[in-house]
Design a protein around this motif. Structure first.
Motif, PDB file in Angstrom:
ATOM      1  N   MET A 177       0.841  -1.191   0.000  1.00  0.00           N
ATOM      2  CA  MET A 177       0.000   0.000   0.000  1.00  0.00           C
ATOM      3  C   MET A 177       0.881   1.247   0.000  1.00  0.00           C
ATOM      4  N   LEU A 178       0.453   2.263  -0.738  1.00  0.00           N
ATOM      5  CA  LEU A 178       1.201   3.518  -0.787  1.00  0.00           C
ATOM      6  C   LEU A 178       1.335   4.134   0.599  1.00  0.00           C
ATOM      7  N   TYR A 179       0.251   4.100   1.391  1.00  0.00           N
ATOM      8  CA  TYR A 179       0.312   4.762   2.698  1.00  0.00           C
ATOM      9  C   TYR A 179       1.298   4.077   3.641  1.00  0.00           C
ATOM     10  N   ASP A 180       1.445   2.744   3.529  1.00  0.00           N
ATOM     11  CA  ASP A 180       2.443   2.058   4.356  1.00  0.00           C
ATOM     12  C   ASP A 180       3.851   2.510   3.990  1.00  0.00           C
ATOM     13  N   GLN A 181       4.106   2.613   2.687  1.00  0.00           N
ATOM     14  CA  GLN A 181       5.448   3.053   2.269  1.00  0.00           C
ATOM     15  C   GLN A 181       5.722   4.462   2.806  1.00  0.00           C
ATOM     16  N   ALA A 182       4.721   5.335   2.732  1.00  0.00           N
ATOM     17  CA  ALA A 182       4.900   6.720   3.174  1.00  0.00           C
ATOM     18  C   ALA A 182       5.176   6.804   4.671  1.00  0.00           C
ATOM     19  N   LEU A 183       4.332   6.165   5.464  1.00  0.00           N
ATOM     20  CA  LEU A 183       4.478   6.264   6.918  1.00  0.00           C
ATOM     21  C   LEU A 183       5.760   5.576   7.391  1.00  0.00           C
ATOM     22  N   LEU A 184       6.092   4.443   6.770  1.00  0.00           N
ATOM     23  CA  LEU A 184       7.323   3.761   7.158  1.00  0.00           C
ATOM     24  C   LEU A 184       8.559   4.530   6.713  1.00  0.00           C
ATOM     25  N   MET A 185       8.491   5.195   5.565  1.00  0.00           N
ATOM     26  CA  MET A 185       9.606   6.034   5.150  1.00  0.00           C
ATOM     27  C   MET A 185       9.860   7.125   6.197  1.00  0.00           C
ATOM     28  N   MET A 186       8.783   7.699   6.737  1.00  0.00           N
ATOM     29  CA  MET A 186       8.950   8.721   7.777  1.00  0.00           C
ATOM     30  C   MET A 186       9.527   8.122   9.053  1.00  0.00           C
ATOM     31  N   ALA A 187       9.049   6.940   9.441  1.00  0.00           N
ATOM     32  CA  ALA A 187       9.546   6.314  10.670  1.00  0.00           C
ATOM     33  C   ALA A 187      11.026   5.958  10.548  1.00  0.00           C
ATOM     34  N   TYR A 188      11.439   5.424   9.387  1.00  0.00           N
ATOM     35  CA  TYR A 188      12.851   5.068   9.208  1.00  0.00           C
ATOM     36  C   TYR A 188      13.726   6.322   9.096  1.00  0.00           C
ATOM     37  N   THR A 189      13.184   7.394   8.508  1.00  0.00           N
ATOM     38  CA  THR A 189      13.936   8.650   8.464  1.00  0.00           C
ATOM     39  C   THR A 189      14.197   9.160   9.870  1.00  0.00           C
ATOM     40  N   GLU A 190      13.162   9.178  10.700  1.00  0.00           N
ATOM     41  CA  GLU A 190      13.334   9.638  12.074  1.00  0.00           C
ATOM     42  C   GLU A 190      14.220   8.677  12.861  1.00  0.00           C
ATOM     43  N   GLY A 191      14.077   7.368  12.587  1.00  0.00           N
ATOM     44  CA  GLY A 191      14.952   6.398  13.248  1.00  0.00           C
ATOM     45  C   GLY A 191      16.411   6.659  12.917  1.00  0.00           C
ATOM     46  N   TRP A 192      16.694   7.013  11.660  1.00  0.00           N
ATOM     47  CA  TRP A 192      18.073   7.342  11.283  1.00  0.00           C
ATOM     48  C   TRP A 192      18.533   8.610  11.980  1.00  0.00           C
ATOM     49  N   GLN A 193      17.685   9.630  12.035  1.00  0.00           N
ATOM     50  CA  GLN A 193      18.082  10.874  12.710  1.00  0.00           C
ATOM     51  C   GLN A 193      18.401  10.619  14.183  1.00  0.00           C
ATOM     52  N   ALA A 194      17.682   9.698  14.792  1.00  0.00           N
ATOM     53  CA  ALA A 194      17.892   9.410  16.216  1.00  0.00           C
ATOM     54  C   ALA A 194      19.121   8.549  16.464  1.00  0.00           C
ATOM     55  N   THR A 195      19.527   7.723  15.485  1.00  0.00           N
ATOM     56  CA  THR A 195      20.578   6.736  15.740  1.00  0.00           C
ATOM     57  C   THR A 195      21.726   6.766  14.743  1.00  0.00           C
ATOM     58  N   GLN A 196      21.509   7.355  13.575  1.00  0.00           N
ATOM     59  CA  GLN A 196      22.477   7.309  12.463  1.00  0.00           C
ATOM     60  C   GLN A 196      22.729   5.876  11.976  1.00  0.00           C
ATOM     61  N   ASN A 197      21.793   4.974  12.233  1.00  0.00           N
ATOM     62  CA  ASN A 197      21.930   3.583  11.788  1.00  0.00           C
ATOM     63  C   ASN A 197      21.858   3.544  10.253  1.00  0.00           C
ATOM     64  N   PRO A 198      22.918   3.092   9.580  1.00  0.00           N
ATOM     65  CA  PRO A 198      22.925   3.123   8.107  1.00  0.00           C
ATOM     66  C   PRO A 198      21.850   2.241   7.484  1.00  0.00           C
ATOM     67  N   LEU A 199      21.429   1.183   8.172  1.00  0.00           N
ATOM     68  CA  LEU A 199      20.373   0.328   7.638  1.00  0.00           C
ATOM     69  C   LEU A 199      19.071   1.107   7.480  1.00  0.00           C
ATOM     70  N   PHE A 200      18.818   2.048   8.395  1.00  0.00           N
ATOM     71  CA  PHE A 200      17.584   2.829   8.324  1.00  0.00           C
ATOM     72  C   PHE A 200      17.620   3.775   7.124  1.00  0.00           C
ATOM     73  N   LYS A 201      18.761   4.388   6.889  1.00  0.00           N
ATOM     74  CA  LYS A 201      18.899   5.260   5.717  1.00  0.00           C
ATOM     75  C   LYS A 201      18.755   4.442   4.439  1.00  0.00           C
ATOM     76  N   GLN A 202      19.387   3.296   4.401  1.00  0.00           N
ATOM     77  CA  GLN A 202      19.288   2.412   3.237  1.00  0.00           C
ATOM     78  C   GLN A 202      17.832   2.050   2.975  1.00  0.00           C
ATOM     79  N   THR A 203      17.094   1.779   4.041  1.00  0.00           N
ATOM     80  CA  THR A 203      15.691   1.388   3.891  1.00  0.00           C
ATOM     81  C   THR A 203      14.868   2.519   3.287  1.00  0.00           C
ATOM     82  N   VAL A 204      15.116   3.747   3.732  1.00  0.00           N
ATOM     83  CA  VAL A 204      14.402   4.894   3.162  1.00  0.00           C
ATOM     84  C   VAL A 204      14.669   4.988   1.666  1.00  0.00           C
ATOM     85  N   TYR A 205      15.926   4.875   1.284  1.00  0.00           N
ATOM     86  CA  TYR A 205      16.275   4.982  -0.132  1.00  0.00           C
ATOM     87  C   TYR A 205      15.662   3.843  -0.950  1.00  0.00           C
TER      88      TYR A 205
END
Length: 676
Positions: free
Chosen positions: A266-294
């Protein structure tokens, strides 16, 4: 012969256009005919990518015998829940009241005046699994309608009374931090420490819950909240709910381990999860989270992008009549495709001869596998996997693809605009920001009619009056676009859209926003929603929007509306906060030491500061980035920035908090410290 759905735009309705059931779209014609013939209405609600909707259609609605029974007993109406979430919401509430559960397909039997007296979800053709079958249900309802009208009247009256009670919200004072603390502890108690996520099977990503818990960590400093979020983000990304070959998240996991998904995307799942992984990266700098967003972005841009910039709704779970067939692999197929690389892939991604994909009915293993990882790939394996993945992806593209639901919805596009804008800002990725801007331009060009917002676009046709989610989610997207680009036009449009939302949907008597406009389709009147589902509710999102708009524009009356929402739904927010986590984010914002930040500079002057700012998880701030080019037009929307001028012609930072402002800062290192 096609039925009355043949000219509809919805992919879901068109799927049923050749059924022997004489389907009507929702509208005056169907209900007039029901009254004229004195027949009840059989309402079936679903959506194009719903697996069990396909099952019920194939099993019953394509069966001439069952269709004959339905056509004789009922006037039959089909609704796409994504086109008409207002209709779906009303009758789903009824189903949950009567059965204690909900879901799709949603089956309602009601009077020609749209008052329901029976509700259920999937109904098999023949009775089984303690479920009545359509072959038994239809004659029973037909007999009751003809011979026991008083029984029907009694049922409709009882449902009407229960529905009215469901819309009686207990108002009170605006929730304090005890509400957010309680919500966080509710989630913590349900946290699955072994597999991540909250609760057991089925397990939903619920990214708004994760974003709430990140904010709770930021507010309290309690590392356990951060650990819950990061562990969940990691486990989801490693599991079968993530498409390791083509990217993107499937809808939810049917098991506790994030292994076996319901395969629709679903488009909305991709959107909301992209936001969650973006914020997760900002909080931790975990490269897997950035990779997931991309990688989410790659999937969405590749498979869901309309040529003119909007985004399609979803991809089906099924292909060739089987759920998940497009996504699963036999061990022998992988050995054949990958040859020398096969053994490595088989070991890393848990591929076996007997498979890990079970048949939904028999629960027997099928020899098919859902690739998933036990741990993140090492740097060495990541490089190797990029080539292997491309090989498997190309092979998979030879298969028959699942159906693409190509309608474009304003609310879901508002979410993806917000997601791309947020990620574009965080990663300094102009491509993401451009995708967000192009999607907004598509909506602006195609989904406004003389200034009125519409809900659905497909095949050149825009229709259906916008609902609460459309206004709230699109405003959210515009606010993220403004903070990502600094272009005042986005803030101006967000303000205008919010004004329209208030004018058309605000409840002047009790506070809060209605979900739909007032019309004859709302059989019990207009609903209000506060509880979050797969997506946050419009009132939840509106609370945060109003706070941000108020702080950005200096219009404190907007924050008063947020306060009224909090008071209107006070009891539910205080008692059930873990079910309303997006509203909890608004409450956190109001109780945090929030900052209003203005940066008066050109980007080239403070590139290092901006890079640092982008990487920070700063959920309790609003940002004006004011260049000389935009100063004048921005001052017309937020006049207080007129007084925030450069000091000594240097890049200058202004920070305000708790209704007071600090001295302007021109030293770049001090800027970083103040922005922390």
């Amino acid at each position: 012969m096609p039925n009355k759905l043949k000219n509809e735009k919805s992919p879901y309705l068109k799927q049923h256009a050749d059924n022997p059931v004489d389907w009507y779209p929702w509208g005056e014609e169907a209900f007039k005919k029901a009254k004229a013939e004195n027949k009840p209405v059989f309402l079936s609600i679903g959506y194009a990518t719903c697996h069990w909707c396909h099952v019920m259609a194939h099993e019953s609605f394509e069966d001439p015998d069952i269709a004959g029974l339905m056509n004789e007993a009922f006037i039959n109406v089909k609704v796409d829940r994504e086109e008409r979430p207002d209709i779906d919401s009303t009758y789903m509430t009824v189903c949950q009241m009567l059965t204690g559960q909900g879901g799709w397909p949603l089956t309602i039997i009601m009077t020609p005046d749209k008052e329901p007296f029976f509700a259920g979800t999937y109904i098999p053709k023949e009775a089984r699994y303690d479920r009545i079958g359509l072959r038994q249900l239809i004659p029973g309802v037909k007999g009751m309608w003809k011979n026991e009208p008083k029984r029907v009247e009694k049922a409709t009256a009882k449902i009407r009374e229960g529905f009215t009670r469901s819309q009686e919200f207990e108002s009170g004072k605006f929730p304090e931090t005890e509400a957010t603390d309680f919500a966080a502890e509710q989630l913590a108690q349900r946290y699955d420490s072994q597999h991540g996520g909250f609760g057991s099977a089925p397990k939903f990503p619920s990214p708004h819950n994760l974003m709430f818990m990140l904010r709770q960590w930021k507010l309290t400093g309690e590392e356990r909240f951060l650990d819950m979020v990061t562990d969940t983000l990691e486990k989801m990304r490693l599991g079968g709910i993530w498409d390791h070959i083509g990217f993107g998240f499937h809808r939810y996991s049917t098991d506790q381990e994030w292994l076996l998904p319901h395969f629709e995307k679903m488009l909305y799942d991709q959107a909301l999860l992209m936001m969650a992984y973006t914020e997760g990266w900002q909080a931790t700098q975990n490269p897997l989270f950035k990779q997931t967003v991309y990688e989410i972005a790659e999937y969405v841009e590749r498979d869901l992008l309309h040529p003119e910039g909007g985004f399609y709704s979803a991809e089906d779970a099924d292909s060739e009549g089987e759920e998940g067939k497009f996504y699963v692999w036999e061990k022998s197929e992988i050995e054949s495709v990958l040859s020398d690389d096969a053994s490595n892939f088989i070991e890393l991604f848990n591929i076996t001869g007997e498979g890990n994909f079970e048949d939904e009915a028999s629960k027997q293993r099928t020899g098919k596998n859902i690739p998933h990882l036990n741990a993140a790939l090492s740097e060495e394996h990541s490089s190797w996997f990029n080539e292997v993945r491309s090989t498997l992806f190309e092979k998979r593209e030879e298969r028959e693809r699942p159906l693409l639901d190509d309608k474009i919805l304003t609310d879901w596009n508002g979410l993806i605009v917000a997601a791309f804008a947020k990620a574009g800002f965080a990663f300094g990725e102009e491509r993401f920001t451009h995708l967000a801007e192009n999607a907004w331009e598509f909506i602006e060009d195609n989904l406004f009619d003389n200034g009125d917002l519409l809900h659905r676009y497909n095949d050149g046709d825009a229709a259906i009056d916008a609902m609460g989610d459309d206004y709230a989610f699109l405003t959210w997207g515009l606010l993220e676009l403004y903070e990502s680009t600094g272009k005042p036009g986005y803030l101006k449009k967000a303000s205008q859209l919010n004004e329209q939302f208030i004018e058309l949907f605000w409840d002047e008597d009790k506070g809060g926003f209605y979900f739909s406009i007032a019309d004859e389709d709302q059989v019990y009147g207009r609903q209000k929603q506060i509880f979050d589902g797969a997506m946050p509710s419009s009132n939840s999102v509106a609370m945060t929007n109003l706070i941000r708009l108020s702080r950005l524009t200096g219009n404190m009356a907007l924050e008063d509306y947020a306060d009224k929402i909090g008071r209107a739904f006070s009891a539910d927010l205080i008692r059930s906060g873990a079910s309303i986590c997006h509203s909890m984010q608004a409450i956190q914002f109001l109780h945090a030491e929030a900052k209003e930040i203005t940066l008066r500079a050109e980007f080239s002057e403070i590139a290092e500061v901006m890079e640092w700012l982008r990487s920070q998880f700063s959920p309790f701030r609003v940002l004006h980035f004011v260049t000389d080019k935009h100063q004048e037009s921005l001052a017309q929307i937020a006049d207080y920035i007129s007084g925030q001028q450069r000091v000594d012609n240097q890049p200058t930072l202004f920070v305000c908090r708790n209704f007071t402002c600090d001295h302007p800062i021109t030293d770049l290192e001090k800027m970083k410290k103040a922005l922390g």
